[in-house]
Structures are given as structure tokens and as C-alpha cells.
Design a protein around this motif. Structure first.
Motif, PDB file in Angstrom:
ATOM      1  N   ASP A 147      -6.620  -8.765   1.465  1.00 58.84           N
ATOM      2  CA  ASP A 147      -7.279  -7.566   0.933  1.00 58.84           C
ATOM      3  C   ASP A 147      -6.972  -6.392   1.855  1.00 58.84           C
ATOM      4  N   ALA A 148      -7.615  -5.258   1.593  1.00 60.99           N
ATOM      5  CA  ALA A 148      -7.263  -4.030   2.301  1.00 60.99           C
ATOM      6  C   ALA A 148      -7.555  -4.126   3.792  1.00 60.99           C
ATOM      7  N   SER A 149      -8.423  -5.064   4.197  1.00 61.65           N
ATOM      8  CA  SER A 149      -8.749  -5.148   5.626  1.00 61.65           C
ATOM      9  C   SER A 149      -7.513  -5.525   6.444  1.00 61.65           C
TER      10      SER A 149
ATOM     11  N   ASN B 258       0.825  -1.213   0.000  1.00 63.80           N
ATOM     12  CA  ASN B 258       0.000   0.000   0.000  1.00 63.80           C
ATOM     13  C   ASN B 258       0.858   1.261   0.000  1.00 63.80           C
ATOM     14  N   ASP B 259       2.066   1.145   0.568  1.00 61.25           N
ATOM     15  CA  ASP B 259       2.987   2.285   0.543  1.00 61.25           C
ATOM     16  C   ASP B 259       3.581   2.495  -0.841  1.00 61.25           C
TER      17      ASP B 259
ATOM     18  N   ALA C 143      -4.341  -0.593  20.840  1.00 61.93           N
ATOM     19  CA  ALA C 143      -5.561  -0.958  21.560  1.00 61.93           C
ATOM     20  C   ALA C 143      -5.613  -2.459  21.758  1.00 61.93           C
TER      21      ALA C 143
ATOM     22  N   ARG D  97     -11.301 -11.364  15.715  1.00 64.01           N
ATOM     23  CA  ARG D  97     -12.341 -10.944  14.779  1.00 64.01           C
ATOM     24  C   ARG D  97     -13.462 -11.965  14.704  1.00 64.01           C
TER      25      ARG D  97
ATOM     26  N   LEU E 284      -4.851  -4.073   6.341  1.00 63.48           N
ATOM     27  CA  LEU E 284      -4.213  -2.823   6.749  1.00 63.48           C
ATOM     28  C   LEU E 284      -4.663  -2.406   8.142  1.00 63.48           C
ATOM     29  N   ALA E 285      -5.863  -2.822   8.522  1.00 69.40           N
ATOM     30  CA  ALA E 285      -6.376  -2.452   9.831  1.00 69.40           C
ATOM     31  C   ALA E 285      -5.449  -2.999  10.929  1.00 69.40           C
TER      32      ALA E 285
ATOM     33  N   TRP F 252      -3.113  -9.347  -4.655  1.00 67.94           N
ATOM     34  CA  TRP F 252      -3.606  -7.980  -4.480  1.00 67.94           C
ATOM     35  C   TRP F 252      -2.877  -7.088  -5.463  1.00 67.94           C
TER      36      TRP F 252
ATOM     37  N   ASP G 224      -2.597  -0.751  11.632  1.00 67.43           N
ATOM     38  CA  ASP G 224      -2.891   0.577  12.150  1.00 67.43           C
ATOM     39  C   ASP G 224      -2.336   0.710  13.568  1.00 67.43           C
ATOM     40  N   ALA G 225      -1.577   1.770  13.800  1.00 69.46           N
ATOM     41  CA  ALA G 225      -0.859   1.921  15.065  1.00 69.46           C
ATOM     42  C   ALA G 225      -1.818   1.909  16.252  1.00 69.46           C
ATOM     43  N   GLN G 226      -2.893   2.658  16.162  1.00 73.69           N
ATOM     44  CA  GLN G 226      -3.821   2.756  17.287  1.00 73.69           C
ATOM     45  C   GLN G 226      -4.530   1.447  17.555  1.00 73.69           C
ATOM     46  N   ARG G 227      -4.884   0.791  16.426  1.00 75.28           N
ATOM     47  CA  ARG G 227      -5.561  -0.488  16.590  1.00 75.28           C
ATOM     48  C   ARG G 227      -4.631  -1.507  17.244  1.00 75.28           C
TER      49      ARG G 227
END
Lengths: 465, 343
Positions: B315-317, B90-91, B329, B179, B319-320, B111, B323-326
């Protein structure tokens, strides 16, 4: 000489091409921009949806916005075109709470996003990305600071959709052009059918068939058919005139020849030389008259059928004076008062054949002398207009009836009188010469009850006032 | 004398010829994939492409990800840390592969035609044979949870799993587990209660299991475990019967690859029928292609364990998970849950 100047089909096709081309360029530009607009709308709504999904996940904790980005947001952003995705959640201080834009969002954009949602298309690295930013007010326990959400993705999906949409409109347009061309061909074919019909009609006619056309034609062709008909009518008239002239000429020649025959027969029966002498005198006189008649017929035929000679510039005043002087000295003029009205001081220049003008003036004078009683006054003159000149001859003779005036210029017309010495061709010759010089012959009553014959001719450009 | 000369001449020419004929193109592969597991594939590649000199660097997922973002760039990046691979793509760090092999590759395992999942590795639970003497071995996630709760005393210190902080694979697997069911956190809490040992790779867990240090290993890479179990009969590999995650190694050609031609050749070999046949026949990595035949294919695995295999979607999911915050958390919750049942 008929030259082929392209075909109607080609011309119509060319115009169609120009129309379709011009319209086509406009339509295609429109299709292109609207395809891009539509693609942008479709994909922008994806950005909006992703942004809403992220906004939904923002919560405040310990005075900090905390966001657990839903995986679905990424899938919405990536779309089915597998775009690269960009996102950032930015707090009031401009710090990126989370995301992968890494300070890419400019302060100016953040400022703008405070007012309204921002839509940007910007180049990043070597690919363009579409960026959408919006500010969100979210309630929290300690603080209520606004948070900005920025989402973006690459443009390949938009481009693919736009070109797909554009291709579709292009295909539709090309099909339309094809259909229009086919219809146009049919239309051309059906529009040209009356012309073909007319052509067949004309081709089937006999060479000497000069009856008017009877055909159904469209309004556009009416003029052509009408012109053809009037051409036929003129041909008919001219043929009739020729036949009449021939018949009249035969008749006119027959009378003096019959006279000659009977005079010579009578003389032959007599043995008296005195009678022979008298008969010979009669024969001589008659022969002279017949010869003059034949000459006039010849010049009339020549005038009517000979092609135009080279025109030269001549002074009408001088020519007129010379002719009148010449005629005044002739025997035939001794019993008339032949005069010349005052002529314009400057030369009156016209373009003409000199022999024809002299013949015309001669005929006018001859005609006047022959059809007026002795002692009549005959006056010739010129009246000069701005760009035309009128040559006239007037007499104070008995004149002719109103009904005869218009017919006098026909051959062998002698104002109903067969007693005069004229051949009846004089005014016909004048008329022919006038027409040859694009002049107009007018026959009218003179102010003194006699006849006034005038010929209006246009002046040549060389005249000086 | 003359014979000797002829001999040396022959020897020399034999040595020189391939060097002259084939100017060696180096190919740098940064991979989080054990060299010995993938060795048959690399050998086959070298055999069919002698002109390419393989520089295969076997590293941890973390180190591979770091190398991918650093200059000089490697040619090919292979890693089992799926979110990180996706994030690098993605980058814009990958370049697309345009070839028949790439086009024919199943859409769910690639992808943007830039990154390709080329293995199909089930995530398994491994237990020692002696466990069965004390209790019924767990076959599902729920059974494992019940076992942990009921046999807490006996299993204390006997459980091992990935460390979510030290392993990219482990982190991804736990995220995916979370998940699917919130009860995953109960499992974490239960494992915490038994003082679970967190390892950073499957091999360490397998070593511990073989040594008798651990009895149960949770979320091990099936590819390594199956291979290990072949020579270690004291270990049983269990593909969970409720659901089994499937991890795919992802490979991409680096955007700044110094040898893009060689990199494309390698990826085409990897995705082509020959490479996949070797993966299916001589590595425990499982080929995802349906038309490849061998002991290790996704199709055969499905036939054996049924339709309860859940590959982590490429897929793009993904990327979640990056995510730094995710991540913060998730780890915060992990740390909370793993201590929650401590006495």
C-alpha cells in the motif's frame, strides 16, 4: 362542429413534463455540483490530515529541516481509493527538502501559500491532481525558517464518490417524478370526475327536457353549468314565444274568419241583393285584412327563423326618404301629416339587407298611421352618432301608458286597444329586423306626449364624414 | 535422389511453418528474480504462448529500477524492491491490467490494479548445522540478539546479512523490522559488535554459509534459502518464531510497454491458475492464492509456521521507505548503531 383538440390528460401531462423538466434540470445541476462539492470536501480533509501528519514530523537539525515522513501520511493521502500520491517539503529557499513533486510547485503558488493555505486542481501528465499547500512555522535551535508542505493526490476517489452521490440523487429524483406522475394521474382522474358527472346528467336528459340543471359542480365548472342553464332558459323562452305566437296567430285568424262566417251566414238568410252587396264588401275588407295579417305572420316567421342573407351596404338616408315618399302617396296616409326631419347631408352607410330595412320602415310608418288619430303629425328622421345611427319615428298622438312601453314589441300587443285597425305584429317585426342587424329597438314617450320609436344601428366602416 | 529431396522438403516445411504461422512478438521482462528459480514458469509460458519470444533480463533490484525509468521502456517490470516498485507505480509508470485474473487477485496483494504481488516469500534466518554443537540455535529475533550478546567472541565475523545500502530488498526488510520494534536497533548494534558481513544478495550469503565462512545469516529470502538447503544439508533454514516478514515480488506492465498485448498475456498467465500452480509446485516462490495446491503455497506455509507471518503490506505506506530524507535518516541511524558497540 365540435373538433377534438387534444385531451385534458395530455395537456396536464405536458405541463407536468415541462414543470418537472425545467425543475429537474435545475435540481440535477444543483445535485451534480453539490455532489462534487461534497466529494471535494471529504477528500480535501484527507489532504489536510496528511499535511498535518507530515507537519508533525518536521524537526530542525543543523539548520536544516529534517522530516521523517510517517508511513501513515501516505496511507491517508492514498485514501481507500488507492490514489497516486504527491508530496513535497520545501524550505524557505524554495528547495525541495524531500518529496516526489520534483519542482512541480510553481513559485507563484509558493508565494500564495505564504499568505493562506492553497488548494489547486491542476492537470499533470494526463491526469488531474488536487494539490494542497500550507506554510508552517517551526521552531529550531539555529534557525526558524518557514517550511512549506505540499500534498496532493489524483482525483479518481473524488470522481467515484461524486458520481455515487449524484447517482443517488438522480435515483431519488426519478422516483419522485414517478410518484408525482402517479399522483398527477390520480388528480387528473378525480379532477375530471365532475365533468363526467355533468356529461352523464346531460346524456340522461330527454330531448325536450329544458328544465334547469341541478348538479353539484366545482367552481371552475359553475360558468359552464350556468351557461347551459341560461341556454335552456333561452330555449324555453323561445319555445314559449313560439307557442304564444302560434296561439295568438290562431286566435287572430279565428276572429276575422268567424266574422266572415257570420256575415256570410246573415247574407245567405237574406234575399235582398243590397244586403248581399254590403256583406260582400264586408267580406272583401275582412279578407284583405286577414290576408295582410297572414302576410305579416309569414314575414315575422321568416325573420325569426330564416338564416341571415348576404348584407350589402346601403344609404339609410336615401332608403328612408324613398319609403316616406312612397307611403305619403298611399290612401291610408291621406289623413295624417307624414313628414321627414332634415337628414344628414352625407350618406349614412350601413350593412344591411335592403328588403328588411324597407320592411322595417314600412312597418314603423304603418304602425304609426294605424295607432294615431286622424290629423296627427308623424315625423321620421335620422340621428347620426360617431359609429351608430338612430332611425326614429315620432307622433303626437295619445301615446301609451308607461307600463305598456316595454311590451309593445311583443306580437299582437296593441297597447291595450282592440279597436284600431292594426294586427299587433308591426313592432314585433321591427324588433326582429333590428335584432337581425344587431340593432336595438327603443320605445319611449315622445316630447309631444305621443310615442317615439327608435332603432339604433351601427354604421359600416365605409362612412365618410 | 528423389527421396533426399522429399526429405529436405519435409524438413524445410517443418522448419518454416511455425515461423510463417507465428510472427514472433518479443516481450522484454526486466526482473530482479533469479532465472533458474523462475525457469519452470518461463518454460511453461513459452510452451503455451509460442508466438511470444521472451527476453528475460535477470538483474539486481537497483538495475531493474533504473531500467524502468529509462527509455526504451521494458514491457514488464518485476522486482523484490517493494518500495521502489510502488514508487514507480505512483510516478504513473504502470498501466492498469483489466482482466479476470487481475480482478480475482486478492486485494491485499495488489495496488490500483496496476502492480501485483505474486509471490509469498518468508524472510528466514539460516544457520550452519555445526552452530548447534556450540550453542542453542536462535528461533526468534530476541534469541538471536541474546546469542549475539552472549557469544560475541565466538560469533565474531560469523554473522552475515543484507547491506541496506547495496540492496533494495535488504533496506526494505530492515525498515520493516525497525517499524515493528525499536529493539531492532539493539540487534543491529549487536551485529555490528560481531563485525557483521554485509552482502548484497541472498545467494552470496548462502555461498558464504555453505563455505563455512558464516555461521548465521539474518534476513535471507526464504525462497532461495529453502531451495539451497535441499542440496546443502549443512544448512538449517529457520522461519523466526516470533514474527516472520514476508516479501512479495511485485510485477507491473510498463506504461510505455512496446508490446502491451504480450505483456498482458504474460501477467495474466502469471496471475492465472496455471502460472500460480507452477509457482506453487515447481518454484520455491510460494503462491498466495488459497485455492492453489502444491508444496509451495502461502496456505501451507501458514499451516507449518502458524499465524506469525507478516507480509510487507502493498500500500502507499511503502512510499515512505522510498522517501529520500527517511532513507537518509534510516541509513544514518544504521551507521551509528552498527558502530555503537565497537570497542
Amino acid at each position: 362542429m365540435i373538433t377534438i383538440n387534444g385531451t385534458l390528460k395530455f395537456r396536464l401531462a405536458l405541463w407536468l413534463l415541462i414543470a418537472v423538466g425545467g425543475l429537474g434540470i435545475f435540481l440535477l445541476i444543483e445535485a451534480y455540483t453539490s455532489a462534487h462539492r461534497a466529494a471535494d470536501r471529504a477528500f480535501d480533509s484527507q489532504l489536510e490530515a496528511a499535511e498535518l501528519t507530515i507537519a508533525d514530523a518536521i524537526q530542525w537539525q543543523d539548520g536544516q529541516p529534517v522530516v521523517e515522513i510517517p508511513a501513515a501520511a501516505f496511507q491517508i493521502l492514498a485514501t481507500n481509493q488507492q490514489e497516486r500520491v504527491f508530496y513535497a517539503v520545501i524550505d524557505a529557499a524554495g528547495q525541495e527538502v524531500t518529496g516526489n513533486l520534483k519542482g512541480f510547485v510553481q513559485p507563484a503558488w509558493r508565494k500564495e501559500a505564504k499568505q493562506n493555505p492553497v488548494w489547486l486542481t491542476i492537470p499533470q501528465d494526463d491526469v488531474a491532481i488536487r494539490l494542497h499547500g500550507r506554510e508552517l512555522d517551526s521552531a529550531g535551535w539555529e534557525s526558524q525558517e518557514p517550511v512549506q508542505i505540499w500534498v496532493g493526490h489524483t482525483l479518481s476517489g473524488r470522481q467515484a464518490l461524486a458520481s455515487q452521490l449524484f447517482e443517488r440523487s438522480l435515483t431519488r429524483f426519478l422516483l419522485m417524478v414517478l410518484l408525482a406522475s402517479l399522483l398527477m394521474l390520480l388528480a387528473i382522474k378525480s379532477a375530471l370526475r365532475p365533468i363526467r358527472r355533468l356529461r352523464h346528467l346531460l346524456r340522461r336528459r330527454d330531448a325536450d327536457d329544458i328544465r334547469p340543471l341541478h348538479a353539484q359542480v366545482p367552481a371552475e365548472l359553475f360558468d359552464l353549468a350556468e351557461t347551459l342553464n341560461s341556454l335552456f332558459a333561452r330555449q324555453r323562452e323561445s319555445r314559449d314565444a313560439l307557442l304564444r305566437l302560434t296561439a295568438d296567430a290562431s286566435h287572430q285568424l279565428k276572429t276575422p274568419l268567424a266574422g266572415l262566417q257570420s256575415t256570410s251566414e246573415l247574407a245567405l238568410q237574406s234575399t235582398n241583393p243590397q244586403t248581399w252587396y254590403q256583406a260582400l264588401e264586408t267580406v272583401h275588407e275582412s279578407a284583405a285584412r286577414t290576408s295582410r295579417l297572414a302576410n305579416q305572420l309569414l314575414s315575422l316567421a321568416r325573420l325569426r327563423h330564416a338564416s341571415a342573407q348576404t348584407l350589402e351596404s346601403l344609404d339609410l338616408g336615401t332608403t328612408l326618404r324613398d319609403c316616406v315618399m312612397e307611403w305619403a302617396e298611399r290612401d291610408i296616409a291621406q289623413h295624417h301629416d307624414l313628414g321627414l326631419a332634415p337628414l344628414p347631408s352625407s350618406p349614412v352607410r350601413i350593412k344591411a339587407e335592403p328588403w328588411a330595412i324597407r320592411e322595417m320602415i314600412g312597418n314603423l310608418i304603418d304602425n304609426a298611421l294605424r295607432h294615431t288619430p286622424r290629423g296627427s303629425e308623424i315625423t321620421l328622421g335620422l340621428e347620426r352618432g360617431t359609429d351608430e345611427v338612430t332611425l326614429f319615428i315620432e307622433d303626437n298622438g295619445p301615446g301609451v301608458s308607461e307600463a305598456m312601453l316595454d311590451r309593445l314589441h311583443h306580437p299582437f300587443e296593441r297597447a291595450g286597444r282592440q279597436d284600431t285597425l292594426g294586427s299587433g305584429l308591426g313592432l314585433a317585426i321591427v324588433d326582429s329586423i333590428a335584432r337581425r342587424h344587431e340593432g336595438v329597438l327603443r320605445v319611449q314617450r315622445s316630447t309631444t306626449s305621443g310615442l317615439r320609436v327608435s332603432v339604433r344601428l351601427s354604421l359600416s366602416g365605409l362612412n365618410e364624414k | 535422389m528423389i527421396r533426399f529431396r522429399l526429405h529436405t522438403l519435409f524438413l524445410f516445411s517443418g522448419l518454416l511453418l511455425p515461423c510463417i504461422a507465428l510472427a514472433q512478438t518479443p516481450l522484454v521482462i526486466e526482473a530482479a528474480l533469479d532465472r533458474q528459480v523462475v525457469a519452470p514458469l518461463l518454460e511453461a509460458f513459452t510452451r503455451s504462448h509460442p508466438e511470444i519470444e521472451l527476453d528475460y533480463r535477470d538483474r539486481s533490484t537497483l538495475e531493474v529500477d533504473r531500467q524502468a525509468q529509462r527509455a526504451p521502456a521494458p514491457d514488464v517490470v518485476i522486482s523484490s524492491a517493494m518500495p521502489w516498485q510502488m514508487a514507480r507505480v505512483n510516478d504513473g509508470l504502470a498501466q492498469p491490467l483489466e482482466s479476470k485474473q487481475a480482478r480475482d487477485w486478492p486485494a491485499w496483494a495488489k495496488w490500483r490494479d496496476e502492480v501485483f504481488g505474486f509471490t509469498f516469500e518468508p524472510i528466514v534466518t539460516v544457520y550452519r548445522l555445526e552452530l548447534a554443537r556450540h550453542m542453542l540455535p536462535p528461533t526468534t529475533h530476541a534469541a538471536l540478539y541474546r546469542l549475539l550478546v552472549t557469544q560475541k567472541k565466538r560469533l565474531h565475523g560469523r554473522i552475515t546479512t543484507y547491506s541496506p545500502t547495496r540492496s533494495g530488498v535488504g533496506y526494505t526488510l530492515f525498515q520493516q523490522d525497525a517499524r515493528y520494534s525499536p529493539r531492532f536497533w539493539d540487534l543491529v548494534a549487536a551485529m555490528g559488535a560481531t563485525d557483521v558481513a554485509l552482502e548484497s544478495n541472498t545467494q552470496d550469503m548462502l555461498d558464504g554459509l555453505s563455505d563455512g565462512k558464516y555461521w548465521i545469516g539474518y534476513n535471507l529470502l526464504g525462497s532461495y534459502a529453502l531451495r539451497w538447503a535441499q542440496t546443502h544439508p549443512e544448512l538449517i533454514v529457520q522461519v523466526p518464531k516470533d514474527y516472520a516478514l514476508v516479501m512479495m515480488r511485485m510485477a507491473f506492465i510498463h506504461r510505455d510497454a512496446p508490446h502491451p498485448g504480450a505483456a498482458k498475456t504474460f501477467l495474466n498467465f502469471l496471475l492465472g491458475s496455471e502460472g500460480q500452480r507452477i509457482i506453487a509446485g515447481r518454484t520455491p516462490l510460494f503462491s498466495i492464492l488459497a485455492d492453489v495446491v502444491g508444496p509451495y503455497t502461502a496456505q501451507r506455509l501458514r499451516d507449518q509456521v502458524g499465524e506469525r507471518l507478516y507480509p510487507i503490506p502493498i500500500d502507499a505506506s511503502l512510499l515512505a521507505f522510498d522517501d529520500a530524507q527517511r532513507r537518509d535518516a534510516f541509513l544514518a541511524r544504521w551507521n551509528r548503531e552498527i558502530r555503537i558497540l565497537e570497542p
